[in-house]
Design a protein around this motif. Structure first.
Motif, PDB file in Angstrom:
ATOM      1  N   GLY A   1      42.714  50.810  38.296  1.00  0.00           N
ATOM      2  CA  GLY A   1      42.632  50.385  36.905  1.00  0.00           C
ATOM      3  C   GLY A   1      41.259  50.639  36.335  1.00  0.00           C
ATOM      4  O   GLY A   1      40.582  51.618  36.687  1.00  0.00           O
ATOM      5  N   THR A   2      40.796  49.740  35.498  1.00  0.00           N
ATOM      6  CA  THR A   2      39.493  49.873  34.850  1.00  0.00           C
ATOM      7  C   THR A   2      38.653  48.633  35.143  1.00  0.00           C
ATOM      8  O   THR A   2      39.181  47.531  35.357  1.00  0.00           O
ATOM      9  N   LEU A   3      37.342  48.859  35.124  1.00  0.00           N
ATOM     10  CA  LEU A   3      36.417  47.750  35.306  1.00  0.00           C
ATOM     11  C   LEU A   3      36.271  46.983  33.992  1.00  0.00           C
ATOM     12  O   LEU A   3      36.529  47.514  32.909  1.00  0.00           O
ATOM     13  N   PRO A   4      35.860  45.733  34.129  1.00  0.00           N
ATOM     14  CA  PRO A   4      35.707  44.949  32.882  1.00  0.00           C
ATOM     15  C   PRO A   4      34.726  45.569  31.907  1.00  0.00           C
ATOM     16  O   PRO A   4      34.921  45.482  30.697  1.00  0.00           O
ATOM     17  N   ILE A   5      33.652  46.216  32.434  1.00  0.00           N
ATOM     18  CA  ILE A   5      32.677  46.780  31.512  1.00  0.00           C
ATOM     19  C   ILE A   5      33.243  47.989  30.775  1.00  0.00           C
ATOM     20  O   ILE A   5      32.761  48.363  29.701  1.00  0.00           O
ATOM     21  N   ASP A   6      34.258  48.586  31.370  1.00  0.00           N
ATOM     22  CA  ASP A   6      34.857  49.723  30.668  1.00  0.00           C
ATOM     23  C   ASP A   6      35.524  49.281  29.370  1.00  0.00           C
ATOM     24  O   ASP A   6      35.670  50.070  28.443  1.00  0.00           O
ATOM     25  N   LYS A   7      35.916  48.035  29.363  1.00  0.00           N
ATOM     26  CA  LYS A   7      36.545  47.518  28.153  1.00  0.00           C
ATOM     27  C   LYS A   7      35.533  47.395  27.010  1.00  0.00           C
ATOM     28  O   LYS A   7      35.914  47.390  25.846  1.00  0.00           O
ATOM     29  N   ALA A   8      34.239  47.218  27.393  1.00  0.00           N
ATOM     30  CA  ALA A   8      33.223  47.023  26.359  1.00  0.00           C
ATOM     31  C   ALA A   8      32.859  48.324  25.667  1.00  0.00           C
ATOM     32  O   ALA A   8      32.354  48.299  24.551  1.00  0.00           O
ATOM     33  N   VAL A   9      33.072  49.455  26.351  1.00  0.00           N
ATOM     34  CA  VAL A   9      32.724  50.751  25.759  1.00  0.00           C
ATOM     35  C   VAL A   9      33.947  51.285  25.051  1.00  0.00           C
ATOM     36  O   VAL A   9      35.034  51.382  25.650  1.00  0.00           O
ATOM     37  N   LYS A  10      33.760  51.606  23.802  1.00  0.00           N
ATOM     38  CA  LYS A  10      34.904  51.997  22.994  1.00  0.00           C
ATOM     39  C   LYS A  10      35.461  53.342  23.443  1.00  0.00           C
ATOM     40  O   LYS A  10      36.665  53.515  23.611  1.00  0.00           O
ATOM     41  N   THR A  11      34.554  54.307  23.649  1.00  0.00           N
ATOM     42  CA  THR A  11      34.999  55.649  24.024  1.00  0.00           C
ATOM     43  C   THR A  11      34.964  55.782  25.533  1.00  0.00           C
ATOM     44  O   THR A  11      35.277  54.830  26.242  1.00  0.00           O
ATOM     45  N   ASP A  12      34.557  56.944  25.971  1.00  0.00           N
ATOM     46  CA  ASP A  12      34.527  57.208  27.404  1.00  0.00           C
ATOM     47  C   ASP A  12      33.466  56.329  28.073  1.00  0.00           C
ATOM     48  O   ASP A  12      32.287  56.368  27.697  1.00  0.00           O
ATOM     49  N   PRO A  13      33.851  55.542  29.060  1.00  0.00           N
ATOM     50  CA  PRO A  13      32.850  54.692  29.719  1.00  0.00           C
ATOM     51  C   PRO A  13      31.854  55.490  30.545  1.00  0.00           C
ATOM     52  O   PRO A  13      30.765  54.979  30.848  1.00  0.00           O
ATOM     53  N   ASP A  14      32.155  56.678  30.905  1.00  0.00           N
ATOM     54  CA  ASP A  14      31.213  57.485  31.674  1.00  0.00           C
ATOM     55  C   ASP A  14      30.242  58.141  30.695  1.00  0.00           C
ATOM     56  O   ASP A  14      30.418  59.288  30.275  1.00  0.00           O
ATOM     57  N   ILE A  15      29.185  57.385  30.386  1.00  0.00           N
ATOM     58  CA  ILE A  15      28.282  57.861  29.338  1.00  0.00           C
ATOM     59  C   ILE A  15      27.352  58.956  29.850  1.00  0.00           C
ATOM     60  O   ILE A  15      26.713  59.641  29.063  1.00  0.00           O
ATOM     61  N   PHE A  16      27.275  59.121  31.163  1.00  0.00           N
ATOM     62  CA  PHE A  16      26.368  60.122  31.719  1.00  0.00           C
ATOM     63  C   PHE A  16      27.084  61.437  32.021  1.00  0.00           C
ATOM     64  O   PHE A  16      26.459  62.379  32.511  1.00  0.00           O
ATOM     65  N   ALA A  17      28.323  61.469  31.742  1.00  0.00           N
ATOM     66  CA  ALA A  17      29.089  62.681  32.065  1.00  0.00           C
ATOM     67  C   ALA A  17      28.731  63.789  31.075  1.00  0.00           C
ATOM     68  O   ALA A  17      28.742  63.596  29.862  1.00  0.00           O
ATOM     69  N   GLY A  18      28.379  64.946  31.632  1.00  0.00           N
ATOM     70  CA  GLY A  18      28.100  66.120  30.807  1.00  0.00           C
ATOM     71  C   GLY A  18      26.775  66.088  30.092  1.00  0.00           C
ATOM     72  O   GLY A  18      26.523  66.913  29.203  1.00  0.00           O
ATOM     73  N   LEU A  19      25.934  65.203  30.447  1.00  0.00           N
ATOM     74  CA  LEU A  19      24.644  65.125  29.759  1.00  0.00           C
ATOM     75  C   LEU A  19      23.650  66.101  30.378  1.00  0.00           C
ATOM     76  O   LEU A  19      23.702  66.404  31.584  1.00  0.00           O
TER      77      LEU A  19
END
Lengths: 225, 657
Positions: free
Chosen positions: B531-549
């Motif tokens: 499933g998803t972690l609770p903090i993933d619920k706090a991020v509106k878009t993709d929770p992986d904010i470091f992806a593709g940076l």
């Protein structure tokens, strides 16, 4: 200027004058300004946390009960209740559970992060300063690089010895300081330069903020002249 | 009273006029031997082959049974003479030849025994003189002991209806403001000092005994002599200045004590003259009883005992050790004592030793009291000065002293800046390009089109005017390159503070709860399969904010936040180029990370604005900044100078102390 901007500017002018009244030894208006700042900030933070943290992270997952995510959401909820319980009964030992978890995790992260993110890279940087490639340029010695490398090494050692306290050593004669005391003074010189630079930056930032807000007030007053 | 000229004797050594009954010259201290010269005996020493002195002659006369029993046998003088004539055989061998001559001459010239009577009368007079002198000395000591005991008794026994002793009431009269606080303090806690304990402590400090320990004899005499002392108060030199005058005058300082001593010693010559006159006029001194030799005699002889020889020294230096000068008088006084009074004297000395801790049995007490008075005054002064005083200084006690200076400096700075803003044009910044800012610009140029950049906001409203011009220029640069920008913040304040900058941008500020720990969870945690972690619920878009940076730009006014990022987040995202926009305060703390290569570059405040090409209209008034900097430098220099001056003064005072 829109009406909202005008109201905000007037509020800003009044609050600024209330803060400046502190120079005249006024406590009431300055206190009101501070209380207003703290109260508005706290209210805003509470709204943000309820909207962006508590509801999506603690309440919304419970809707998916009995999924695993909902069960996992119970853990922080229970810890939060235990932490709140200490507010009503301060002698309760149950409130120590969430505090222990948080403090333990934070301490471990700080030590790990300090060692891996600061100490190790800084030591590697010190070693890399003596890289022969940096100390030579076209086969000739790069005197500036050499001087910089030795100054960095001397600065690190001197600052480390600056925290050497000879008074704690009972065998040492206080009237005959050793060479460590001289090196300690040299380290204190580095520390003094660092704090001086920080103070200059603090003053510069404060002066910039003061000029900016005075400029805003002047521009606002010029609108009515 | 007879004619004084007939009563005076001239000292053969110094020429000083002395009383006829004075054994020792009052000026040079030499013995006046010829007082007991007897007519008819002038030639006796010359005729004495053994060279015996007059004293030996007199002693032999005392030992002579003939003369000792002559008074008893005056009526039977004829029989005695016959007995003496009948019994010379036993003593002829022991008696000297001059005695035989005396006897022979007495028989020839004075058969009635007048010569022997004259010798006996002279001997009796001498004894009477010695006895009177001893009585005078004894009365002097007794009177001084009684005076000291009376003052102590009066001080310790004068207790009011509240049970407070006299000295404590006088202290409270001197400090009426502290009286209430003391009373409140005493009533507030039972552990406070009681008056009895204070009195006991006071007695211990002054070396006094309890009033109960006083001998009854002395206590009886204390009140017996109070009336006589009240009468004698008209004579200021005899007022006991032991202790009781301290509270009446506002705690005498050592200088006033010195002047008192000088005044006392300056009165000494008058006392000596009066004493001499009394001695000269007191014809019946040797034959008077105790009633006749009362206070006037004591007072008259007292200065003579004090400083007969040390008067000049006392006048020259009133604060010299008076005990030593008094000790020098002791042999003279002791020589005048007769063996008949040695037992009484020893008893008196024992009593004095028991009564007083000070060695006052051999020293005139009035001179000792002056120094003792000074010590007690010092103790009292310390007690009074410490009464009601707090021992811990209050913090910010002198805050109001610097209030006016702070207001003046603040107004000076504000008025200077306002005047510059109003009357001077905005200048252009001319700061040199720093290596860190150049590195930041180069790192910014490496961002190519299509790459993703994470912008992390963490600054306060106070540093808005120093950061946002740089941030605005950065956004323009990224927008021209069509960079995919993601903006996050863990500071709720940045949600509304930076919203105006991203008003026309497609990017939206996302809130990451938990601060650095929230960033860490997003940087480390992997997406679970269940499933998803609770903090993933706090991020509106993709929770992986470091992806593709490819780049991360930290916009923060706190070096601590940058350090935490470098310690917690960067080790898990080593492939990302990190650069910082910060303030001038944080710049020195970030330089080690730049030197180690952990930060590719950073720009700090207005000084690095030129590197990014920020227009001067976006910056604060540079002239005002220069004026403000100049004023603050002056204030700092003045503060340093004043601090150095204050330190030097304090060091000088400390060294003098």
């Amino acid at each position: 200027m829109s009406r909202s901007d005008l109201i905000l500017s007037l509020a800003g002018l009044v609050l600024s004058l209330m803060v400046f009244s502190y120079f005249l030894d006024d406590k009431l208006l300055f206190g009101l300004a501070m209380v207003s700042l703290v109260g508005i900030s706290a209210g805003f933070v509470v709204l943000v946390l309820v909207q962006k943290v508590l509801f999506p992270m603690a309440i919304e997952p419970l809707m998916d009960f009995p999924q695993i995510s909902a069960l996992l959401a119970l853990i922080p909820l229970i810890l939060a209740i235990l932490l709140l319980w200490s507010y009503f009964k301060k002698s309760s030992k149950l409130s120590g559970i969430p505090l222990g978890l948080v403090l333990g995790a934070v301490s471990a992260l700080l030590i790990f992060g300090l060692a891996r993110g600061t100490l190790a890279p800084q030591l590697l940087s010190l070693v890399n300063a003596f890289d022969p490639a940096k100390m030579t340029t076209d086969g000739l010695p790069n005197w500036s690089g050499i001087f910089e490398a030795f100054m960095v090494l001397a600065g690190v050692l001197a600052v480390l010895f600056a925290f050497h306290h000879p008074k704690l050593n009972k065998k040492q004669d206080p009237f005959n300081p050793s060479w460590l005391d001289g090196l300690s003074g040299f380290g204190q010189l580095f520390i003094g330069i660092t704090f001086g630079a920080v103070f200059v930056g603090l003053f510069s930032t404060s002066l910039t903020a003061l000029i900016a807000y005075l400029q805003t007030l002047v521009d606002f007053v010029k609108l009515w002249i | 009273m007879s004619d004084p000229s007939d009563e005076l004797r001239i000292c053969p050594h110094c020429g000083q006029l002395n009383s006829v009954y004075t054994l020792i010259c009052i000026n040079c201290g030499q013995e006046l031997d010829d007082i007991f010269e007897i007519e008819g005996l002038e030639d006796a020493p010359l005729e004495n082959p053994d060279g015996q002195s007059l004293e030996e002659v007199l002693n032999s006369l005392d030992e002579n049974p003939l003369l000792s029993h002559e008074e008893e046998n005056t009526e039977d003088s004829g029989e005695d003479s016959e007995v003496e004539t009948k019994e010379p055989s036993d003593e002829e061998e022991l008696l000297p030849s001059w005695l035989d001559k005396i006897r022979q001459r007495a028989k020839d010239e004075d058969p009635s025994g007048d010569l022997a009577k004259a010798g006996k009368a002279a001997d009796e007079k001498r004894d009477q003189v010695d006895e009177a002198f001893d009585q005078v000395l004894r009365r002097i000591r007794e009177s001084e002991q009684n005076k000291a005991g009376r003052t102590r008794k009066a001080e310790s026994d004068l207790v009011d209806e509240n049970g407070d002793p006299e000295w404590l009431r006088r202290i409270r009269e001197l400090h009426p403001d502290q009286d209430e606080s003391l009373e409140n303090a005493s009533t507030a806690s039972d552990d406070e000092w009681t008056d009895e304990e204070l009195e006991e402590l006071f007695r211990k400090e002054l070396g006094l005994h309890k009033p109960d320990e006083k001998p009854e004899e002395a206590q009886g005499e204390i009140f017996a002599e109070q009336e006589t002392n009240e009468e004698s108060q008209a004579e200021p030199e005899f007022i006991p200045d032991d202790f009781h005058n301290i509270p009446e005058e506002d705690i005498p300082s050592p200088w006033t004590m010195a002047t008192n001593e000088e005044s006392d010693t300056s009165e000494a010559p008058q006392d000596i003259n009066s004493a001499q006159k009394d001695l000269e006029n007191s014809e019946g001194l040797a034959v008077t009883d105790e009633a006749e030799a009362d206070e006037p005699l004591v007072e008259a002889v007292e200065p003579h005992v004090i400083d007969d020889f040390e008067l000049d020294d006392a006048e020259a230096s009133p604060l010299v050790d008076n005990e030593e000068s008094e000790d020098s008088d002791l042999p003279e006084v002791k020589e005048a004592e007769t063996p008949d009074h040695e037992e009484e004297q020893s008893e008196n000395e024992e009593e004095e030793i028991d009564e007083s801790p000070q060695p006052t049995e051999d020293v005139a007490p009035d001179l000792i009291l002056l120094r003792d008075q000074r010590d007690r005054a010092r103790i009292l002064n310390e007690i009074i000065s410490q009464e009601g005083r707090r021992s811990i200084p209050l913090p910010h006690e002198n805050k109001n002293n610097h209030r006016l200076g702070s207001v003046i400096l603040s107004l000076l700075l504000i008025l200077g800046i306002l005047a510059t803003i109003l009357f001077m044009p905005n200048g252009s910044p001319a700061f040199p390009n720093s290596p860190t800012a150049i590195a930041f610009a180069k790192n910014l140029e490496t961002i190519s089109e299509g790459q993703s950049v994470l912008l992390v906001l963490d600054y306060q409203a106070g540093s808005k005017n120093e950061i946002e011009p740089l941030l605005e220029k950065l956004l323009e640069s990224l927008e021209t390159k069509n960079i995919s920008l993601r903006v996050v913040t863990a500071n709720p304040e940045n949600l509304w503070l930076s919203a105006k900058l991203f008003a026309g941008s497609p990017s939206e500020i996302e809130f990451i709860p938990g601060g650095v720990l929230g960033y860490l969870s997003l940087a480390v945690a992997e997406k679970p399969v269940w499933g998803t972690l609770p903090i993933d619920k706090a991020v509106k878009t993709d929770p992986d904010i470091f992806a593709g940076l490819s780049h991360i730009i930290l916009v923060s006014d706190s070096s601590e936040f940058v350090r935490s990022w470098m310690e917690q987040i960067s080790p898990f995202q080593l492939h990302l180029n990190t650069s910082v926009i910060t303030t001038s305060v944080s710049a020195p703390m970030l330089s080690p990370y730049f030197a180690s290569g952990q930060i590719k570059g950073y720009v700090a405040g207005l000084s690095d604005a030129k590197t990014l090409g920020v227009e001067k209209d976006l910056l604060v008034n540079q002239r005002a900044f220069q004026v403000g900097t100049l004023l603050m430098i002056l204030v700092l220099l003045l503060g340093i100078i004043m601090k150095l001056d204050e330190d030097s003064r304090s060091n000088a005072e400390r060294s003098t102390e």
